[in-house]
Motif scaffolding. Structure first.
Motif, mmCIF file in Angstrom:
data_model
loop_
_atom_site.group_PDB
_atom_site.id
_atom_site.type_symbol
_atom_site.label_atom_id
_atom_site.label_comp_id
_atom_site.label_asym_id
_atom_site.label_seq_id
_atom_site.Cartn_x
_atom_site.Cartn_y
_atom_site.Cartn_z
ATOM 1 N N GLU A 54 -56.131 -47.572 10.833
ATOM 2 C CA GLU A 54 -57.425 -47.629 10.772
ATOM 3 C C GLU A 54 -58.016 -46.778 9.555
ATOM 4 O OE1 GLU A 54 -58.596 -46.195 14.670
ATOM 5 O OE2 GLU A 54 -58.108 -47.810 15.651
ATOM 6 N N GLU A 55 -57.180 -45.923 8.930
ATOM 7 C CA GLU A 55 -57.866 -45.212 7.850
ATOM 8 C C GLU A 55 -56.700 -45.478 6.812
ATOM 9 O OE1 GLU A 55 -59.206 -41.404 10.287
ATOM 10 O OE2 GLU A 55 -57.903 -41.175 8.525
ATOM 11 N N GLU A 56 -57.183 -44.841 5.444
ATOM 12 C CA GLU A 56 -56.251 -45.173 4.435
ATOM 13 C C GLU A 56 -54.932 -44.604 4.707
ATOM 14 O OE1 GLU A 56 -58.981 -47.046 2.048
ATOM 15 O OE2 GLU A 56 -56.873 -46.569 1.734
ATOM 16 N N LEU A 57 -53.764 -45.174 4.158
ATOM 17 C CA LEU A 57 -52.374 -45.002 4.356
ATOM 18 C C LEU A 57 -52.501 -43.361 4.405
ATOM 19 C CD1 LEU A 57 -50.391 -46.995 5.111
ATOM 20 C CD2 LEU A 57 -49.465 -46.906 2.896
ATOM 21 N N ALA A 58 -51.710 -42.719 5.648
ATOM 22 C CA ALA A 58 -51.239 -41.245 5.411
ATOM 23 C C ALA A 58 -52.558 -40.485 5.345
ATOM 24 C CB ALA A 58 -50.545 -40.894 4.404
ATOM 25 N N ARG A 59 -53.820 -40.865 5.608
ATOM 26 C CA ARG A 59 -55.006 -40.085 5.284
ATOM 27 C C ARG A 59 -54.943 -39.134 6.381
ATOM 28 N NH1 ARG A 59 -60.431 -41.779 4.527
ATOM 29 N NH2 ARG A 59 -61.723 -40.159 5.395
ATOM 30 N N ARG A 60 -54.709 -39.396 7.786
ATOM 31 C CA ARG A 60 -54.734 -38.597 8.926
ATOM 32 C C ARG A 60 -53.593 -37.503 8.720
ATOM 33 N NH1 ARG A 60 -53.810 -41.673 12.460
ATOM 34 N NH2 ARG A 60 -55.884 -42.848 12.538
ATOM 35 N N ALA A 61 -52.326 -37.910 8.364
ATOM 36 C CA ALA A 61 -51.470 -36.862 8.102
ATOM 37 C C ALA A 61 -51.549 -35.854 7.144
ATOM 38 C CB ALA A 61 -49.995 -37.630 7.973
ATOM 39 N N LEU A 62 -52.132 -36.374 6.054
ATOM 40 C CA LEU A 62 -52.524 -35.547 4.834
ATOM 41 C C LEU A 62 -53.679 -34.498 5.198
ATOM 42 C CD1 LEU A 62 -52.017 -37.797 1.743
ATOM 43 C CD2 LEU A 62 -50.682 -35.710 2.524
ATOM 44 N N ASP A 83 -41.770 -53.670 -2.093
ATOM 45 C CA ASP A 83 -42.158 -55.083 -2.034
ATOM 46 C C ASP A 83 -41.749 -55.765 -0.482
ATOM 47 O OD1 ASP A 83 -39.869 -56.210 -4.542
ATOM 48 O OD2 ASP A 83 -39.604 -55.195 -2.563
ATOM 49 N N ARG A 84 -41.019 -55.000 -0.031
ATOM 50 C CA ARG A 84 -40.724 -55.434 1.436
ATOM 51 C C ARG A 84 -41.613 -55.017 2.734
ATOM 52 N NH1 ARG A 84 -35.169 -57.193 2.401
ATOM 53 N NH2 ARG A 84 -35.980 -58.392 4.035
ATOM 54 N N VAL A 85 -42.690 -54.223 2.091
ATOM 55 C CA VAL A 85 -43.646 -53.630 2.764
ATOM 56 C C VAL A 85 -45.226 -54.207 2.615
ATOM 57 C CG1 VAL A 85 -44.695 -51.591 3.786
ATOM 58 C CG2 VAL A 85 -42.279 -51.567 3.278
ATOM 59 N N CYS A 86 -45.715 -54.614 3.670
ATOM 60 C CA CYS A 86 -47.054 -55.330 3.653
ATOM 61 C C CYS A 86 -47.865 -53.932 4.118
ATOM 62 C CB CYS A 86 -47.124 -56.454 4.248
ATOM 63 S SG CYS A 86 -48.677 -57.090 4.585
ATOM 64 N N VAL A 87 -48.902 -53.519 3.491
ATOM 65 C CA VAL A 87 -49.735 -52.390 3.734
ATOM 66 C C VAL A 87 -51.158 -53.086 4.229
ATOM 67 C CG1 VAL A 87 -51.086 -50.366 3.065
ATOM 68 C CG2 VAL A 87 -48.826 -50.889 2.295
ATOM 69 N N ARG A 88 -51.471 -52.761 5.664
ATOM 70 C CA ARG A 88 -53.011 -53.226 5.869
ATOM 71 C C ARG A 88 -53.647 -51.877 6.423
ATOM 72 N NH1 ARG A 88 -52.641 -58.763 6.475
ATOM 73 N NH2 ARG A 88 -50.675 -59.627 7.334
ATOM 74 N N ALA A 89 -54.246 -51.410 5.459
ATOM 75 C CA ALA A 89 -55.168 -50.290 5.665
ATOM 76 C C ALA A 89 -56.363 -50.112 4.730
ATOM 77 C CB ALA A 89 -54.323 -48.920 5.581
ATOM 78 N N PHE A 91 -55.762 -58.598 12.747
ATOM 79 C CA PHE A 91 -56.337 -57.477 12.204
ATOM 80 C C PHE A 91 -57.702 -57.808 11.841
ATOM 81 C CE2 PHE A 91 -52.360 -55.506 12.426
ATOM 82 C CZ PHE A 91 -51.241 -56.314 12.133
ATOM 83 N N ALA A 92 -58.660 -57.027 11.783
ATOM 84 C CA ALA A 92 -60.134 -57.235 11.289
ATOM 85 C C ALA A 92 -60.090 -56.340 9.876
ATOM 86 C CB ALA A 92 -60.947 -57.002 12.130
ATOM 87 N N HIS A 93 -60.280 -56.942 9.077
ATOM 88 C CA HIS A 93 -60.270 -56.101 7.707
ATOM 89 C C HIS A 93 -61.836 -55.682 7.535
ATOM 90 C CE1 HIS A 93 -56.127 -57.065 6.342
ATOM 91 N NE2 HIS A 93 -56.319 -57.994 7.218
ATOM 92 N N ALA A 94 -61.982 -54.583 6.588
ATOM 93 C CA ALA A 94 -63.200 -54.078 6.286
ATOM 94 C C ALA A 94 -64.270 -55.044 5.541
ATOM 95 C CB ALA A 94 -63.016 -52.763 5.177
ATOM 96 N N HIS A 128 -62.952 -60.335 6.768
ATOM 97 C CA HIS A 128 -62.118 -61.319 7.156
ATOM 98 C C HIS A 128 -60.805 -60.712 8.074
ATOM 99 C CE1 HIS A 128 -59.025 -59.573 4.459
ATOM 100 N NE2 HIS A 128 -57.923 -60.459 4.872
ATOM 101 N N SER A 129 -60.178 -61.780 8.649
ATOM 102 C CA SER A 129 -59.151 -61.320 9.649
ATOM 103 C C SER A 129 -57.585 -61.864 9.154
ATOM 104 C CB SER A 129 -59.552 -61.489 11.191
ATOM 105 O OG SER A 129 -59.780 -63.053 11.075
ATOM 106 N N SER A 130 -56.751 -61.078 9.681
ATOM 107 C CA SER A 130 -55.306 -61.779 9.280
ATOM 108 C C SER A 130 -54.729 -61.734 10.715
ATOM 109 C CB SER A 130 -54.699 -60.842 8.308
ATOM 110 O OG SER A 130 -54.775 -59.609 8.525
ATOM 111 N N ALA A 131 -53.318 -62.407 10.717
ATOM 112 C CA ALA A 131 -52.559 -62.401 11.937
ATOM 113 C C ALA A 131 -51.282 -62.421 11.359
ATOM 114 C CB ALA A 131 -53.091 -63.192 12.869
ATOM 115 N N ASP A 132 -50.324 -62.053 12.405
ATOM 116 C CA ASP A 132 -48.886 -62.050 11.989
ATOM 117 C C ASP A 132 -48.146 -61.979 13.341
ATOM 118 O OD1 ASP A 132 -47.000 -61.143 8.823
ATOM 119 O OD2 ASP A 132 -46.802 -62.559 10.463
ATOM 120 N N ARG A 133 -46.669 -62.407 13.185
ATOM 121 C CA ARG A 133 -45.918 -62.408 14.533
ATOM 122 C C ARG A 133 -44.709 -61.263 14.254
ATOM 123 N NH1 ARG A 133 -42.612 -66.436 16.307
ATOM 124 N NH2 ARG A 133 -42.464 -65.481 18.426
#
Lengths: 557, 139, 222
Positions: free
Chosen positions: A159-167, A191-197, A215-218, A221-226
């Motif tokens: 829901e936030e930028e990647l790793a933001r909460r951990a940092l 390139d095997r990882v798709c980041v949605r954040a 997923f609903a993006h900021a 638009h929305s995206s979906a996957d299986r």
């Protein structure tokens, strides 16, 4: 597929005294293969048994011969050497039974064995080799990298930028901070990882092998996957404390989770505007979460205070939790650094704000605004046991931890059970190390239970193993008994859906009935036990099979 | 009495994750077990239905044991809890018809607790034998 | 849905005294959903009757059957053969089901195995609460969707009464005061002005107080 296994019987005629015809017929009618022998009680009897069973790949054997306990045990051991369990090795003495009873006895033993057979139903389902990681705690990022290296396509969403909460709760000068940054960068580069954040997870439908996530993006638009499997890593967060022992939490009484913030202000020193602390206390009260994490955080902060500020530092605790890995060492280092560790009686603890501060000899230095009073014992023995009155410049309180808010939202969305403390790991040992109550959904890091970074790394490794076990090389095997709903009888009372511990049942609108998802069903039969319409049967344990077992036990054929 | 007297007096529904192993081990290692016990395997104590237990009693079983995993040790998280609740209700129902409610027992064992399983079954069988069942029903 | 509860077995035993062949009939709709009279409860009830009889000196057979809905003639007629073979029926359905069976099988005594309680909802699995009294003239539009007839112990229409304490009813302190709930809901909806209208005394002739009721759809009569 397992090779089709058979059961066999070895029948002893006791030197012709026992007529085996009826018994043999009865067994063969149950698809049980028979061998005959004249005297199994003789020396070559056991050899005969061993010889016939060798390589026969049996799943059960009935030995119909006279045997005392020792002999029976010997034969069971012989069978065990051919991978036939004791439950599936029946020894029945026929000679001393009246002839009309022999057939019944043998059939009962055969039915009993059948009831003991594991149900083998296999179904292979091809599944996407894609894994969704929700949340980007340190353990989560580690899992992303490990899964990508293991050959899976990984999507990490937060829901936030990647790793933001951990940092946010790792100070920049600590190695942990650098570790997480490095992990985050590796994830971003892979390139095997798709980041949605940042995204909102708007829905996750389906079951293991086919989770459909949207997923609903900021930007709207929305995206979906299986995905074949899901790994949750939303982390934990401290519970806000409004006050501690009647004193407002803020400038002078500070939660340990804000220690680093407090240290970072004012040239890296304390929150006191321009005042150097002389005496600082760290308190680990009993309401701090019952894992080693709050204690370890307090230990780290105490050592840092001692080294950086050269203050007199006291650590008040009740339970040093030396059993957790690394704790004993941490505790020793703490004492070596000169921190005084006190075991205190929490009921006697009180905190007072000073009305009239007493002055120091050094001009310009403010004196201790707080006084901690308690009964306690210096664990080193130097200060002894007794009543303490400790003037302090700061009191840091260890935190109570809870599942992060993102974690709570995910738990609701996915209908996951939470443990007594609200974390995703539950309290059941069968869910260790990384399982949740739903097949195909795993949890790593502190979202499962507050744990150290090291333990989180182990979680990530375990999650990869679990995913590999599940998704195999693209084919998921469903090989356990599952529950089946008879649509016509189902009244849609929703009892099964509510009682299923694995969230494996849902409403099939088209059928107008509940439907059990085979891939998620774990074969416990609770739904079948609850159903008020008797509309659910569990493969291998159906009402009919129970009735048949009862019939046999009654001697009614 | 219904047709066909039950060969055994005690039916034990044994959870295959725990009690079944314990009971089988008890037999295998020659621990003293009541002769009259017959086990029925279930994947989880939560599978056992009230009407099954009642049918077992109807068929002439003197007692029925629901042998589950220890509390908080259920592989399926709450099967043993469901089972115990059902058994409590069942005892209430048996009370209503004047049938000895202690003819049904909820017990738990870990897979390695063969001695405990044997002891529980022995005690249960002894208790059943010490009460005249016909008398108790007529009260 | 209709919520019912099983009668004490001792009551059922008294009802069937003297009968030798009993048929226990369940219903696959409301009473299955409220866990009182579906196929499983029929099996339990029948077993209990048989078990109780084991200590007695009389012959008793208990047959079991569950039909889709006991308040429909078509479904009830499916029991013809079974009923011919019995001398008493215990119906585990709501009052409507019991009466339908009784009307269909006039030569066989039909006994109720359940006490029909109310029209209600499951607050959570295993707990049902009364929500509707079938008063025949629904006022839920005026009360924010909360029924003062069924959920107020005094069925008052312009509540609350003076006994409402901390949101609880003075008749049963475990029950929420319906009018407190109505007030809170209307406030949330921004419709508190609805309470300013005084409701006149209810015309109870629309409810069961006016005698047994009938509903007709002329267009659906074949």
């Amino acid at each position: 597929m397992k090779a089709q296994q058979q059961r066999a019987a070895i029948l002893c005629s006791c030197c012709g005294q026992v007529d085996l015809t009826e018994v043999e017929e009865a067994l063969q009618s149950r698809d049980i293969f028979c061998w005959r022998h004249d005297g199994l009680c003789t020396e070559d009897g056991t050899e005969f048994i061993a010889g016939r069973m060798a390589g026969a790949n049996l799943e059960g054997v009935l030995i119909c011969a006279c045997a005392d306990e020792d002999k029976a045990r010997l034969w069971r051991r012989t069978a065990a050497a051919e991978d036939v369990q004791p439950i599936m090795t029946s020894v029945i003495g026929l000679r001393d039974l009246p002839p009309d009873v022999r057939r019944r006895e043998v059939l009962m033993a055969a039915a009993y064995q059948k009831n003991m057979l594991p149900v083998s139903v296999r179904e292979a389902v091809s599944v996407p080799q894609k894994v969704l990681v929700l949340g980007s705690s340190a353990a989560g990022l580690r899992a992303v990298i490990d899964l990508a290296e293991a050959g899976y396509d990984v999507t990490v969403a937060d829901e936030e930028e990647l790793a933001r909460r951990a940092l946010s709760h790792l100070p920049p000068d600590l190695s942990g901070h650098n570790d997480v940054c490095a992990l985050r960068d590796r994830v971003a580069e892979s390139d095997r990882v798709c980041v949605r954040a940042p995204v909102q997870v708007t829905g996750i439908e389906g079951q293991v092998g086919g989770f459909a996530a949207t997923f609903a993006h900021a930007d709207g638009h929305s995206s979906a996957d299986r995905f074949g499997a899901i790994v949750l890593a939303p982390g934990c967060e401290p519970v806000q404390r409004g006050e501690f022992l009647g004193v407002d939490v803020g400038a002078e009484v500070v939660p340990v989770s804000q220690f680093d913030d407090a240290m970072a202000r004012e040239e890296g020193l304390s929150v006191l505007a321009g005042v150097r602390p002389h005496q600082v206390a760290f308190v680990v009260p009993s309401d701090a979460t019952d894992t080693e994490v709050p204690f370890m955080s307090a230990v780290r902060a105490a050592r840092r205070t001692r080294r950086v500020l050269n203050a007199d530092v006291y650590l008040l605790c009740n339970d040093a939790k030396v059993t957790a890995s690394g704790m004993e060492r941490a505790y020793r280092d703490l004492r070596d650094d000169g921190v005084t560790v006190i075991r205190f009686d929490e009921e006697t603890l009180s905190l007072e704000e000073a009305d009239v501060p007493h002055t120091y000899t050094d001009p310009g230095e403010m004196a201790h605004p707080l006084t901690l009073r308690f009964a306690g014992e210096d664990l080193d023995g130097a200060g002894g046991a007794g009543s303490w009155e400790l003037p302090c410049d700061r009191v840091f309180v260890a935190d109570q931890l809870r599942l992060s808010r993102m974690g709570e939202r995910l738990a609701d969305l996915l209908e996951l059970r939470r443990g007594a403390d609200g974390f995703l790991g539950d309290d059941n040992i069968f869910q260790l190390p990384v399982d949740t109550n739903r097949r195909g959904i795993f949890v790593v890091g502190s979202a499962g239970r507050p744990k150290t970074a090291e333990a989180g790394r182990v979680d990530a490794a375990n999650a990869v193993l679990s995913v590999q076990d599940l998704l195999g090389g693209g084919v998921m095997t469903v090989d356990h008994a599952a529950a089946i709903v008879q649509g016509e009888k189902c009244a849609l009372c929703l009892t099964c859906i509510r009682s299923c511990p694995h969230t494996a049942i849902s409403v099939d609108e088209d059928e107008g009935a509940a439907v059990v998802h085979r891939e998620a069903c774990q074969g416990c039969g609770i739904c079948a036990g609850e159903c008020p319409a008797d509309a659910i049967q569990l493969e291998g344990y159906s009402d009919d099979s129970f009735a048949a077992a009862l019939d046999v036990l009654r001697g009614v054929q | 009495m219904t047709t066909g007297e039950l060969r055994t007096s005690v039916i034990a529904f044994c959870c295959e994750n725990s009690a079944l192993q314990a009971v089988e081990d008890a037999r295998h290692f020659g621990m003293t077990m009541p002769e009259c016990v017959q086990t029925i395997r279930v994947p989880c104590a939560g599978k056992v239905e009230e009407d099954h237990i009642l049918k077992a009693l109807e068929s002439g079983a003197a007692g029925v044991v629901l042998f589950a995993c220890h509390t908080e040790n259920c592989q399926y998280l709450q099967g043993n809890v469901r089972a115990e609740k059902r058994l409590t209700r069942l005892r209430g129902l048996l009370d209503e018809i004047g049938y000895p409610a202690d003819a049904v027992l909820y017990a738990s064992a870990a897979p390695a607790e063969a001695a405990r399983a044997a002891r529980i079954l022995r005690t249960f069988a002894d208790d059943l034998a010490s009460v005249d069942r016909e008398e108790a029903i007529e009260q | 849905m209709i919520v019912a509860e099983r009668k004490a077995i001792s009551d059922i035993l008294q009802m069937i005294e003297g009968a030798g062949r009993v048929l226990v009939v369940g219903c696959g709709t409301c009473v299955t959903v409220c866990l009182a009279g579906g196929e499983k409860e029929v099996a339990v009830c029948a077993s209990l009757l048989r078990l109780q009889n084991q200590g007695e000196d009389r012959d008793l057979t208990v047959a079991e059957a569950t039909i889709e809905r006991q308040c429909e003639w078509e479904f009830v007629r499916e029991l013809d053969e079974l009923v011919a073979d019995c001398d008493a029926i215990v119906s585990l359905a709501c009052g409507a089901g019991v009466q339908t069976l009784a009307a269909q099988f006039e030569d066989t005594p039909v006994f109720p195995g359940l006490n029909t309680q109310f029209i209600g909802i499951p607050e959570e699995q295993g707990v049902w609460t009364e929500h509707c009294l079938a008063c025949g003239e629904c006022v839920l539009d005026k009360t924010g969707g909360i029924c003062p007839i069924a959920r107020c112990a005094k069925t008052i229409l312009n509540g609350p009464c003076g006994g409402s304490q901390d949101g609880k009813c003075e008749i049963n302190p475990e029950t929420d005061c319906a009018w407190q709930l109505i007030f809170d809901r209307l406030k949330r909806l921004g419709r508190l002005h609805m309470l300013e209208e005084i409701e006149p005394p209810k015309n109870w002739s629309h409810s069961s107080d006016g005698g047994p009721r009938k509903v007709k759809r002329e267009d659906m009569i074949l």
